[in-house]
Structure formats: structure tokens, C-alpha cells
Scaffold this motif. Structure first.
Motif, PDB file in Angstrom:
ATOM      1  N   TYR A  60      20.256  14.390 -38.743  1.00  0.00           N
ATOM      2  CA  TYR A  60      21.096  14.826 -37.436  1.00  0.00           C
ATOM      3  C   TYR A  60      20.116  14.105 -36.262  1.00  0.00           C
ATOM      4  CZ  TYR A  60      23.617  17.539 -40.817  1.00  0.00           C
ATOM      5  OH  TYR A  60      24.525  18.164 -41.724  1.00  0.00           O
ATOM      6  N   GLY A  61      19.156  13.433 -36.560  1.00  0.00           N
ATOM      7  CA  GLY A  61      18.302  12.935 -35.520  1.00  0.00           C
ATOM      8  C   GLY A  61      17.504  13.854 -34.859  1.00  0.00           C
ATOM      9  N   ARG A  62      17.203  14.984 -35.485  1.00  0.00           N
ATOM     10  CA  ARG A  62      16.332  16.015 -34.869  1.00  0.00           C
ATOM     11  C   ARG A  62      15.081  16.030 -35.440  1.00  0.00           C
ATOM     12  NH1 ARG A  62      19.498  21.652 -35.373  1.00  0.00           N
ATOM     13  NH2 ARG A  62      18.061  22.109 -33.564  1.00  0.00           N
ATOM     14  N   ALA A  63      13.984  16.333 -34.594  1.00  0.00           N
ATOM     15  CA  ALA A  63      12.576  16.684 -35.016  1.00  0.00           C
ATOM     16  C   ALA A  63      12.318  17.998 -35.586  1.00  0.00           C
ATOM     17  CB  ALA A  63      11.784  16.259 -33.767  1.00  0.00           C
ATOM     18  N   PRO A  64      11.455  18.204 -36.448  1.00  0.00           N
ATOM     19  CA  PRO A  64      11.030  19.381 -37.015  1.00  0.00           C
ATOM     20  C   PRO A  64      11.104  20.696 -36.180  1.00  0.00           C
ATOM     21  CG  PRO A  64       9.896  17.808 -38.275  1.00  0.00           C
ATOM     22  CD  PRO A  64      10.434  17.130 -37.201  1.00  0.00           C
ATOM     23  N   GLU A  65      10.421  20.295 -34.980  1.00  0.00           N
ATOM     24  CA  GLU A  65       9.897  21.524 -34.044  1.00  0.00           C
ATOM     25  C   GLU A  65      11.308  21.819 -33.243  1.00  0.00           C
ATOM     26  OE1 GLU A  65       9.090  17.576 -31.776  1.00  0.00           O
ATOM     27  OE2 GLU A  65       8.826  18.606 -33.771  1.00  0.00           O
ATOM     28  N   GLU A  66      12.378  21.264 -33.331  1.00  0.00           N
ATOM     29  CA  GLU A  66      13.699  21.608 -32.506  1.00  0.00           C
ATOM     30  C   GLU A  66      14.478  22.864 -33.373  1.00  0.00           C
ATOM     31  OE1 GLU A  66      16.081  18.416 -31.096  1.00  0.00           O
ATOM     32  OE2 GLU A  66      14.397  17.091 -31.766  1.00  0.00           O
ATOM     33  N   LEU A  67      14.108  23.173 -34.600  1.00  0.00           N
ATOM     34  CA  LEU A  67      14.535  24.455 -35.163  1.00  0.00           C
ATOM     35  C   LEU A  67      13.460  25.317 -35.588  1.00  0.00           C
ATOM     36  CD1 LEU A  67      16.974  25.772 -36.415  1.00  0.00           C
ATOM     37  CD2 LEU A  67      16.508  24.380 -38.605  1.00  0.00           C
ATOM     38  N   LYS A  68      13.600  26.556 -35.195  1.00  0.00           N
ATOM     39  CA  LYS A  68      12.509  27.479 -35.485  1.00  0.00           C
ATOM     40  C   LYS A  68      13.034  28.423 -36.596  1.00  0.00           C
ATOM     41  CE  LYS A  68      10.281  25.808 -32.109  1.00  0.00           C
ATOM     42  NZ  LYS A  68       9.192  25.072 -32.489  1.00  0.00           N
ATOM     43  N   ILE A  69      12.190  28.635 -37.730  1.00  0.00           N
ATOM     44  CA  ILE A  69      12.604  29.225 -38.837  1.00  0.00           C
ATOM     45  C   ILE A  69      11.743  30.712 -38.745  1.00  0.00           C
ATOM     46  CG2 ILE A  69      12.430  29.481 -41.319  1.00  0.00           C
ATOM     47  CD1 ILE A  69      12.642  26.512 -41.197  1.00  0.00           C
ATOM     48  N   MET A  70      12.683  31.872 -38.740  1.00  0.00           N
ATOM     49  CA  MET A  70      12.055  33.204 -38.404  1.00  0.00           C
ATOM     50  C   MET A  70      12.641  34.092 -39.219  1.00  0.00           C
ATOM     51  SD  MET A  70      12.149  33.191 -34.165  1.00  0.00           S
ATOM     52  CE  MET A  70      11.314  34.549 -33.943  1.00  0.00           C
ATOM     53  N   PRO A  71      12.290  34.450 -40.407  1.00  0.00           N
ATOM     54  CA  PRO A  71      12.521  35.469 -41.364  1.00  0.00           C
ATOM     55  C   PRO A  71      12.451  36.815 -40.644  1.00  0.00           C
ATOM     56  CG  PRO A  71      10.429  34.669 -42.087  1.00  0.00           C
ATOM     57  CD  PRO A  71      10.875  33.913 -40.905  1.00  0.00           C
ATOM     58  N   GLY A  72      13.377  37.671 -41.065  1.00  0.00           N
ATOM     59  CA  GLY A  72      13.428  39.251 -40.737  1.00  0.00           C
ATOM     60  C   GLY A  72      12.564  39.679 -41.778  1.00  0.00           C
ATOM     61  N   VAL A  73      11.476  40.654 -41.019  1.00  0.00           N
ATOM     62  CA  VAL A  73      10.581  41.395 -41.886  1.00  0.00           C
ATOM     63  C   VAL A  73      10.415  42.692 -41.357  1.00  0.00           C
ATOM     64  CG1 VAL A  73       9.220  39.207 -42.060  1.00  0.00           C
ATOM     65  CG2 VAL A  73       8.645  40.483 -40.095  1.00  0.00           C
ATOM     66  N   THR A  74      10.004  43.589 -42.092  1.00  0.00           N
ATOM     67  CA  THR A  74       9.623  44.822 -41.768  1.00  0.00           C
ATOM     68  C   THR A  74       8.041  45.064 -41.684  1.00  0.00           C
ATOM     69  OG1 THR A  74       9.528  45.736 -44.151  1.00  0.00           O
ATOM     70  CG2 THR A  74      11.618  45.819 -43.043  1.00  0.00           C
ATOM     71  N   LEU A  75       7.603  46.033 -41.087  1.00  0.00           N
ATOM     72  CA  LEU A  75       5.967  46.309 -41.087  1.00  0.00           C
ATOM     73  C   LEU A  75       5.717  47.761 -41.004  1.00  0.00           C
ATOM     74  CD1 LEU A  75       4.803  46.931 -38.015  1.00  0.00           C
ATOM     75  CD2 LEU A  75       6.224  44.991 -37.675  1.00  0.00           C
ATOM     76  N   VAL A  76       4.852  48.215 -41.916  1.00  0.00           N
ATOM     77  CA  VAL A  76       4.166  49.465 -41.779  1.00  0.00           C
ATOM     78  C   VAL A  76       2.384  49.263 -41.593  1.00  0.00           C
ATOM     79  CG1 VAL A  76       3.881  51.572 -43.155  1.00  0.00           C
ATOM     80  CG2 VAL A  76       5.753  50.105 -43.563  1.00  0.00           C
ATOM     81  N   LEU A  77       1.791  49.931 -40.502  1.00  0.00           N
ATOM     82  CA  LEU A  77       0.482  49.948 -40.293  1.00  0.00           C
ATOM     83  C   LEU A  77       0.004  51.442 -40.503  1.00  0.00           C
ATOM     84  CD1 LEU A  77       0.878  48.531 -36.602  1.00  0.00           C
ATOM     85  CD2 LEU A  77       0.425  47.169 -38.694  1.00  0.00           C
ATOM     86  N   GLY A  78      -1.204  51.327 -41.109  1.00  0.00           N
ATOM     87  CA  GLY A  78      -2.012  52.493 -41.244  1.00  0.00           C
ATOM     88  C   GLY A  78      -3.479  52.186 -40.966  1.00  0.00           C
ATOM     89  N   ASP A  79      -4.136  53.262 -40.596  1.00  0.00           N
ATOM     90  CA  ASP A  79      -5.764  53.125 -40.525  1.00  0.00           C
ATOM     91  C   ASP A  79      -6.610  52.430 -41.631  1.00  0.00           C
ATOM     92  OD1 ASP A  79      -5.555  53.705 -37.763  1.00  0.00           O
ATOM     93  OD2 ASP A  79      -5.681  56.211 -38.544  1.00  0.00           O
ATOM     94  N   THR A  80      -6.024  52.738 -42.926  1.00  0.00           N
ATOM     95  CA  THR A  80      -6.562  52.005 -44.133  1.00  0.00           C
ATOM     96  C   THR A  80      -5.421  51.563 -44.677  1.00  0.00           C
ATOM     97  OG1 THR A  80      -6.212  54.280 -45.337  1.00  0.00           O
ATOM     98  CG2 THR A  80      -8.418  53.981 -44.070  1.00  0.00           C
ATOM     99  N   ALA A  81      -5.698  50.478 -45.890  1.00  0.00           N
ATOM    100  CA  ALA A  81      -4.719  49.979 -46.352  1.00  0.00           C
ATOM    101  C   ALA A  81      -3.960  50.979 -47.438  1.00  0.00           C
ATOM    102  CB  ALA A  81      -5.293  48.996 -47.496  1.00  0.00           C
ATOM    103  N   ALA A  82      -4.668  52.059 -47.831  1.00  0.00           N
ATOM    104  CA  ALA A  82      -3.936  52.925 -48.816  1.00  0.00           C
ATOM    105  C   ALA A  82      -2.899  53.962 -48.160  1.00  0.00           C
ATOM    106  CB  ALA A  82      -5.377  54.102 -49.459  1.00  0.00           C
ATOM    107  N   GLU A  83      -3.455  54.242 -46.594  1.00  0.00           N
ATOM    108  CA  GLU A  83      -2.529  55.037 -45.739  1.00  0.00           C
ATOM    109  C   GLU A  83      -1.259  54.273 -45.494  1.00  0.00           C
ATOM    110  OE1 GLU A  83      -2.090  56.728 -41.250  1.00  0.00           O
ATOM    111  OE2 GLU A  83      -4.061  56.229 -42.124  1.00  0.00           O
ATOM    112  N   ALA A  84      -1.447  52.915 -45.218  1.00  0.00           N
ATOM    113  CA  ALA A  84      -0.363  52.000 -44.954  1.00  0.00           C
ATOM    114  C   ALA A  84       0.623  51.810 -46.323  1.00  0.00           C
ATOM    115  CB  ALA A  84      -0.640  50.706 -44.738  1.00  0.00           C
TER     116      ALA A  84
END
Length: 452
Positions: free
Chosen positions: A262-286
Motif C-alpha cells: 500500500y506504499g506505506r513505511a513500517p513506522e506508519e502503523l503502530k502495533i499495540m497489544p492490549g495487556v494487563t499488569l500486576v505489580l508487587g514489591d516481590t515477584a512472589a507477591e505479584a
């Protein structure tokens, strides 16, 4: 652009319209009050996010002939909310999900141009389609659109809208020809507009001057081959749902390859998956927090309803803590109304059975494991590192964060992760331009150039 300099793009999805929102949490607030929208939008802008994203719901979903027990009554119209948010934010992009099946190009082009003017160039349109006759019953054309026609109508719809926006000329060009529009005071001489196509016939003049972005940013969500092609030909951002680094890299490479035709450069379309996140003070807590959140999101009732959407039959007699049904799905049955049935039910059931047998999972445990989004779980330092690596590995250009709380679900991320991303040089430390196109590094209409 070197891998070291590749920057992460971030957006905020407003929660509160499905069972992924944890309503039992005492911090959970209204999904209708303007204060909730304002809180999340201000948090996202404080975190220098690219845009704030609103989903759409045109009818309450039903299951087995009844209103879906876990659906939320009350989803305000997106454009109304975003016009109000334009007054309490300064730089944050404002993205509305609006359906091309049940709207008309002139009216919608005018609404988005109005938002772009009111916000100083921050409007975005998440283009969605529908072939759902159930939803269509709320509209005059109720369900007339064949499934095969939904993308052809959408492509023509977007092309007509862009033609209407272009008909008002561009900055500094009295004859209306493109000159590489930048943000600023729009100008140019309007000219009549005419279009005759399969789905639309228009003739007249557009009712607004050229808006700051020229074209509001176009977002598209779709993982099918047809959806990928539509995004490559039309969209500025694609909202995906891939859940692993490997799947993300494959999707990223496939869609970016399609742009050249389509005559477009790679930077002309941004790919952004929907994600969730969980933070913790330690990996085990998260990890512990993440397990509890998923259990709250997938209650026993939700697990059975999710299974019924695939099997197409009433499974209310099954124990959600017991094994998966030993019967095959009915591929022609549909208990859920207003929901998309993703994939071949027989193939999905086979995949879920294999997962359940391999790990010894119950119905509820299988649904929890099989339906989880790509999640970042860990300490702020670990999450920042993983996000940066995901983008550096060309699995995404950034992420649309889907918090599990309304409206404070991004507070910790903005306070604890964003500064670490900035220290890594993986995220901006200030907005560098006034418009959403500036934030995303997208060209303006008629313009082709490299951006950071």
C-alpha cells in the motif's frame, strides 16, 4: 532506527464494561460518573501516555435468552465523554470506538473533526464493524449487513471520511492540495465533495475547516487475515490480543510486511497489544496478587458462561470445579447474543481439553488459563525490563494497558514503572508535540518522514 532508541508507546483502556473489572474490590468506583473518566485520563496524561481509549457497546448482551448477568448496565457514548475530557486534559490523545455499520460517513467525519478541533489535534477513531443482527435490532437497518461485507463497508467508510476531511484543503494551500500538513491553525479553501460507491453516495460540502491533524488517527482491532489487511491498508494503530513474545513477533512481522503493497513505511502503523499488569514489591507477591485477580475475574458463574459460548449448549448442570464436558460443541448453536464467537468451536474445545488434561485443570481453572491476556506480572523493575524487551524484540510498538480497577487501576504503574522506563531511555520524559500524531510519530496527511 536502532533497537536501543526504539521507544515504547502507551495507551490507557478505560475498564468497567465486562467481567475483567474486579467490582468486589473496595477501590472500584462507578463506570458512569465523569469523575472516573477524568481520574484515569489525568493519570494517563501524568504518565505521558499517547492516548486514552474507550470501547463501545451498542446493546446489552444476552445469554440463553436473558440479559447477561455480568454485563454492565450503563456505557456512555464515547464521543460525548471524550469531548468533555478534552476540557480537562491538554496533551493526551482521545480515542473513541465507533461502528461503521450503524453510522454514516458525513455525520461521523464531522463529529471526529469537531473533537480534533476542540482538543487541539488529539482525536482518534477506533474503527469497528458488525454483522450482528442482534445488535442491529437497535437500528433502522437491523442486521442487513452480510458478514462478508463488513470490511468492504468499513474501508469505503474510512475512505469517504478522509475525503471529506481533505475537501477543506490543507494549511497554507489555497487550492486545497496537500503540502505536508503540520499542527497549527488550519486553513485552505473548501471545495465540493462527491463520492459514488457500493455503500455510500454523497455530494455536497463538508461543514468544518481543516482540523489540526488533518485526519484524526485511525485505530483498528482485528487479528483475522481480513482484519490485518484492513489495518495495513487503512489504520495508523492496530489493537491486538496476542499473548506471547513469539506470537507477538510473528504478528508484528506479518502486518508490517503487508504495508509495502500500500506504499506505506513500517513506522506508519503502530502495533499495540492490549495487556494487563500486576505489580508487587516481590515477584512472589505479584504472582499471588495475579492469581487472586484472575479468580475474581473468572467466577464459577463466569467460567460456565464462557464455556457455553464455545460449546453452544446449556452447561449449567456441570460443576465449574469439575472436568470439562465430555460432549463436543455444537458448531451451529449460539447461546450468546452480542458477543463474537472466536474461531472454530471444535478446534477451541480440542485445545482447551488438551490444556486441561496436560495440567489437570478444572473448568474454572481452564478458563482462567486459556482466556488470560498477555500480562506483565512482577516488581516494577521486572515489568519495565520485560516491556522494554518486548518492544525491542519487535513484538510490539507499545501497549494498550487494560487495568482491572475503575478508575485507579493505572496509578501504581504511572508512579512506579513509568520512571523506570524513562531511566532506561525506553519512554519519553515529556510530550514533544501538541497532537496525537506527534505522540505516535505518525506522518500528517501528505507527509512522509522519519520520526523518533
Amino acid at each position: 532506527m536502532s533497537r536501543q532508541r526504539k521507544r515504547i508507546h502507551l495507551a490507557a483502556h478505560f475498564p468497567g464494561v465486562n467481567n475483567t473489572t474486579v467490582w468486589a474490590d473496595p477501590r472500584s468506583k462507578s463506570q458512569i460518573d465523569f469523575s472516573s473518566f477524568e481520574h484515569l485520563a489525568r493519570t494517563a496524561e501524568r504518565g505521558l501516555f499517547d492516548f486514552f481509549f474507550l470501547a463501545e457497546g451498542l446493546r446489552l448482551r444476552e445469554h440463553n435468552g436473558r440479559i447477561h448477568d455480568l454485563d454492565v448496565v450503563g456505557r456512555p457514548e464515547s464521543m460525548t465523554v471524550l469531548n468533555a475530557l478534552a476540557a480537562v486534559t491538554e496533551r493526551l490523545g482521545l480515542a473513541a470506538t465507533v461502528n461503521t455499520t450503524f453510522n454514516e460517513p458525513y455525520e461521523l467525519a464531522r463529529r471526529f473533526a469537531s473533537l480534533d478541533h476542540l482538543s487541539g489535534g488529539r482525536a482518534a477513531w477506533n474503527v469497528v464493524t458488525s454483522s450482528d443482527a442482534f445488535t442491529g435490532e437497535n437500528f433502522r437497518r437491523g442486521g442487513f449487513l452480510d458478514r462478508a461485507d463488513r470490511y468492504t463497508r468499513a474501508a469505503e467508510f474510512v475512505a469517504v471520511a478522509r475525503g471529506l476531511w481533505d475537501s477543506q484543503g490543507t494549511k497554507g494551500t489555497p487550492d486545497g492540495t496537500p503540502d505536508g500538513l503540520r499542527g497549527g491553525t488550519p486553513g485552505g479553501t473548501p471545495r465540493p465533495f462527491a463520492h459514488t460507491g457500493r455503500h455510500f453516495t454523497l455530494e455536497g460540502e463538508f461543514g468544518l475547516p481543516r482540523s489540526p491533524q488533518g485526519h484524526p488517527v485511525v485505530i483498528q482491532a482485528g487479528d483475522s487475515d481480513e482484519g490485518r489487511e484492513f489495518a495495513a491498508s487503512t489504520a495508523d494503530v492496530i489493537f491486538t490480543r496476542h499473548g506471547s513474545l513469539e506470537a507477538g513477533r510473528a504478528f508484528y512481522a506479518d502486518v508490517k510486511r503487508r504495508l509495502a503493497r500500500y506504499g506505506r513505511a513500517p513506522e506508519e502503523l503502530k502495533i499495540m497489544p492490549g495487556v494487563t499488569l500486576v505489580l508487587g514489591d516481590t515477584a512472589a507477591e505479584a504472582r499471588e496478587k495475579a492469581v487472586e485477580i484472575r479468580r475474581q475475574q473468572v467466577s464459577p458463574q463466569t467460567a460456565l458462561l464462557t464455556l457455553e459460548q464455545i460449546w453452544g449448549v446449556d452447561l449449567s448442570g456441570y460443576d465449574p470445579d469439575g472436568p470439562l464436558p465430555d460432549i463436543d460443541p455444537d458448531p451451529d448453536a449460539q447461546l450468546a447474543q452480542g458477543r463474537v464467537r472466536h474461531g472454530d468451536p471444535l478446534a477451541v474445545a480440542a485445545k482447551w481439553r488438551a490444556l486441561s488434561e496436560e495440567k489437570g485443570l478444572s473448568i474454572r481453572q481452564t478458563v482462567i488459563e486459556a482466556t488470560g491476556r498477555q500480562s506483565f506480572i512482577g516488581t516494577p523493575e521486572a515489568v519495565a525490563a520485560e516491556m522494554a524487551e518486548y518492544v525491542a524484540a519487535d513484538a510490539a510498538d507499545g501497549f494498550i494497558l487494560v487495568p482491572h480497577l475503575t478508575p485507579g487501576g493505572l496509578d501504581d504503574f504511572v508512579d512506579r514503572v513509568v520512571p523506570l522506563l524513562q531511566e532506561r531511555g525506553a519512554f519519553r520524559t515529556a510530550y514533544t508535540g501538541p497532537t496525537l500524531r506527534d505522540h505516535l510519530g505518525l506522518p500528517y496527511p501528505g507527509e512522509r518522514r522519519e520520526r523518533d
